[in-house]
Design a protein around this motif. Structure first.
Motif, PDB file in Angstrom:
ATOM      1  N   PRO A 179       0.795  -1.228   0.000  1.00 10.56           N
ATOM      2  CA  PRO A 179       0.000   0.000   0.000  1.00 10.56           C
ATOM      3  C   PRO A 179       0.828   1.278   0.000  1.00 10.56           C
ATOM      4  O   PRO A 179       0.425   2.277  -0.611  1.00 10.56           O
ATOM      5  N   LEU A 180       1.976   1.293   0.655  1.00 10.53           N
ATOM      6  CA  LEU A 180       2.819   2.476   0.636  1.00 10.53           C
ATOM      7  C   LEU A 180       3.616   2.601  -0.662  1.00 10.53           C
ATOM      8  O   LEU A 180       4.350   3.570  -0.851  1.00 10.53           O
ATOM      9  N   ALA A 181       3.462   1.605  -1.539  1.00 17.62           N
ATOM     10  CA  ALA A 181       3.934   1.667  -2.926  1.00 17.62           C
ATOM     11  C   ALA A 181       5.440   1.844  -3.081  1.00 17.62           C
ATOM     12  O   ALA A 181       5.915   2.468  -4.029  1.00 17.62           O
ATOM     13  N   ARG A 182       6.212   1.295  -2.152  1.00 16.04           N
ATOM     14  CA  ARG A 182       7.669   1.342  -2.276  1.00 16.04           C
ATOM     15  C   ARG A 182       8.272   0.274  -1.387  1.00 16.04           C
ATOM     16  O   ARG A 182       7.588  -0.339  -0.563  1.00 16.04           O
ATOM     17  N   GLY A 199       2.415  -2.307   4.843  1.00 16.25           N
ATOM     18  CA  GLY A 199       1.017  -2.724   4.739  1.00 16.25           C
ATOM     19  C   GLY A 199       0.779  -3.906   3.815  1.00 16.25           C
ATOM     20  O   GLY A 199      -0.376  -4.264   3.557  1.00 16.25           O
ATOM     21  N   MET A 200       1.849  -4.543   3.332  1.00  9.69           N
ATOM     22  CA  MET A 200       1.694  -5.620   2.349  1.00  9.69           C
ATOM     23  C   MET A 200       0.786  -6.742   2.840  1.00  9.69           C
ATOM     24  O   MET A 200      -0.144  -7.158   2.142  1.00  9.69           O
ATOM     25  N   SER A 248      -5.426  -3.503  -1.729  1.00  8.89           N
ATOM     26  CA  SER A 248      -4.813  -2.273  -2.200  1.00  8.89           C
ATOM     27  C   SER A 248      -4.522  -2.381  -3.694  1.00  8.89           C
ATOM     28  O   SER A 248      -4.803  -1.463  -4.476  1.00  8.89           O
ATOM     29  N   HIS A 249      -3.966  -3.505  -4.100  1.00 13.76           N
ATOM     30  CA  HIS A 249      -3.644  -3.739  -5.507  1.00 13.76           C
ATOM     31  C   HIS A 249      -4.914  -3.763  -6.356  1.00 13.76           C
ATOM     32  O   HIS A 249      -4.970  -3.148  -7.428  1.00 13.76           O
ATOM     33  N   ILE A 250      -5.932  -4.467  -5.875  1.00 12.69           N
ATOM     34  CA  ILE A 250      -7.186  -4.539  -6.621  1.00 12.69           C
ATOM     35  C   ILE A 250      -7.820  -3.162  -6.727  1.00 12.69           C
ATOM     36  O   ILE A 250      -8.322  -2.762  -7.786  1.00 12.69           O
ATOM     37  N   GLY A 251      -7.808  -2.406  -5.620  1.00 12.63           N
ATOM     38  CA  GLY A 251      -8.402  -1.078  -5.620  1.00 12.63           C
ATOM     39  C   GLY A 251      -7.755  -0.155  -6.636  1.00 12.63           C
ATOM     40  O   GLY A 251      -8.441   0.615  -7.321  1.00 12.63           O
TER      41      GLY A 251
END
Length: 271
Positions: free
Chosen positions: A215-218, A250-251, A258-261
């Motif tokens: 979710p934090l994308a890094r 948050g993985m 998160s990925h689906i959203g």
């Protein structure tokens, strides 16, 4: 955090010559602690050379954590420093990105010997000489919290969590705490290099796949994981034991949705 707690105490960090382990060592030295680093690699050839300190505060033991002889050298190094042993970080580990049927017996045994047997030997041989009230941290992974296709690696990382809980029960009367840190994606040059059975393109795809589920994308900076380890080693966590701490952006907690959203547009991509 008061440096007075760390002064005059010694901590052991395995796999401490580079990356996440080096970040842990650097934090300990900065706090005023002594460090014994266990790693078969020379710091001079590592991706991150550990910050140098006087020999009175830093000792290096070049050897494999899966060998009892290495741990005897570690205990000698601790004795040579002459300060109480207050903590152990079982950080050393290797990876292999192969499924159950792809993994040979030799590969299985080698990976578990480093990742799991090394931590078992570390606890078994250092706990008797560790000061009461000390702390042990096993470094597992998000692969130790969920299903992951890499068979030997997953088994070792789940095993580290179980080992920590068993040791926490045994050592509780001496107020020695045993916990586990479970990092997710850690952004280091090594993860983008061919390793663990992957070529360059596969390594990049692996990185991006992990990032897309965070979710934090890094990925984490190694020092961010080191901060969690230092917390568990120090006095602020004195009532925390037999616990798993995910440091994963948050993985595990929200990565799938998160990925689906983001895929369907309900959740916006990170700015």
């Amino acid at each position: 955090m008061s440096e007075s707690y760390w002064n005059g105490k010694t901590f052991i960090v395995t796999g401490g010559a580079r990356g996440q382990g080096a970040a842990e060592v650097n934090r300990l030295l900065a706090l005023g602690a002594n460090a014994v680093v266990v790693d078969p690699l020379s710091p001079d050839s590592a991706d991150w050379a550990i910050d140098r300190a006087p020999d009175s505060r830093l000792r290096l033991v070049a050897g494999g954590v899966q060998l009892e002889s290495t741990w005897r050298e570690v205990l000698e190094a601790v004795a040579a420093i002459g300060a109480p042993l207050a903590g152990l970080v079982n950080n050393a580990g290797i990876t292999l990105r192969k499924t159950v049927t792809q993994t040979s017996l030799e590969e299985w045994e080698r990976l578990l010997s480093v990742n799991l047997t090394g931590a078992y030997l570390g606890i078994r041989m250092t706990a008797p000489v560790m000061m009461d009230g000390g702390s042990i941290v096993n470094v597992s992974s998000t692969a130790g919290l969920t299903g992951y296709f890499s068979a030997a690696y997953t088994a070792s990382k789940w095993g580290l969590r179980g080992l920590a809980k068993a040791a926490a029960i045994e050592l509780a009367p001496r107020k020695i705490r045993v916990n586990t840190v479970c990092p997710g994606l850690v952004d280091t040059p090594m993860i983008n290099r061919p390793n663990g059975g992957y070529g360059h393109d596969q390594a990049r795809a692996f990185f991006e796949g992990n990032r897309s589920l965070t979710p934090l994308a890094r990925g984490a900076d190694p020092d961010e994981v080191a901060g969690a380890v230092i917390f568990l080693l120090g006095p602020d966590s004195r009532f925390v034991t037999a616990t798993d701490l995910a440091v994963d952006g948050g993985m595990i907690g929200g990565g799938i949705y998160s990925h689906i959203g983001r895929s369907v547009g309900t959740v916006q991509d990170a700015l």
